[in-house]
Motif scaffolding. Structure first.
Motif, short mmCIF file in Angstrom:
data_model
loop_
_atom_site.label_atom_id
_atom_site.label_comp_id
_atom_site.label_asym_id
_atom_site.label_seq_id
_atom_site.Cartn_x
_atom_site.Cartn_y
_atom_site.Cartn_z
N LEU A 69 32.00 -18.88 -13.88
CA LEU A 69 33.79 -18.68 -13.25
C LEU A 69 34.57 -17.61 -14.83
N ASP A 70 34.56 -18.79 -15.88
CA ASP A 70 35.31 -18.23 -16.75
C ASP A 70 34.77 -17.98 -17.66
N SER A 71 33.54 -16.43 -17.42
CA SER A 71 32.85 -16.17 -18.29
C SER A 71 33.22 -15.02 -18.88
N GLY A 72 34.00 -14.62 -18.02
CA GLY A 72 34.54 -13.24 -18.52
C GLY A 72 33.37 -12.45 -17.81
N GLY A 73 32.40 -12.33 -17.36
CA GLY A 73 30.75 -12.02 -16.43
C GLY A 73 31.98 -11.23 -15.08
N VAL A 74 30.58 -10.74 -14.69
CA VAL A 74 30.04 -10.60 -12.95
C VAL A 74 29.36 -11.90 -12.65
#
Length: 141
Positions: free
Chosen positions: A96-101
């Motif tokens: 969730l905090d990865s910056g991805g989709v």
């Protein structure tokens, strides 16, 4: 709420591509619907809109697939997730905090863990074999 009807898997993918082009870092797309209703086809389209041209498949046995495009895409299949322990074991909360989709198939199995600002998409069968009714919340198209 936005609703549309697609008449084929190709139309479902085309809608997904349009959506994928709009997504930014940290977007969460929660897909709801019974088996065979087009969640993976929609995901292929979203991935195409994020610059991932091919290779997207359901992560049923792996639980999560990662694809690299304009943004990293983390594609989860929560079909077999039944408990909070199961969910934690997927690493979902770390992503969730990865910056991805993040794209989640079988979101109904983890509905209480889905972020409030997630895009929620419900897919249902239509009148014909390939027709799908797609309802979207949390995005303006």
């Amino acid at each position: 709420m936005y609703e549309l009807i697609t008449k084929s898997p190709a139309e479902t993918e085309a809608f997904g591509k349009k959506l994928g082009e709009l997504l930014g870092p940290g977007s969460v797309v929660a897909l709801f619907g019974e088996m065979g209703v087009g969640k993976t086809a929609l995901t292929r389209g979203i991935a195409a809109g994020l610059g991932i041209p091919e290779g997207v498949s359901s992560p049923t046995f792996a639980l999560v697939h990662q694809y690299d495009g304009r943004l990293p895409v983390y594609h989860f299949d929560m079909y077999r997730v039944e408990t909070w322990d199961d969910l934690y074991s997927t690493g979902f909360f770390d992503y969730l905090d990865s910056g991805g989709v993040i794209i989640i198939e079988w979101s109904e199995n983890i509905e209480n863990a889905i972020p409030e600002n997630a895009i929620r998409i419900h897919l249902k069968r239509g009148k014909s074999e390939n027709e799908r009714i797609i309802s979207c919340e949390g995005v303006d198209l």
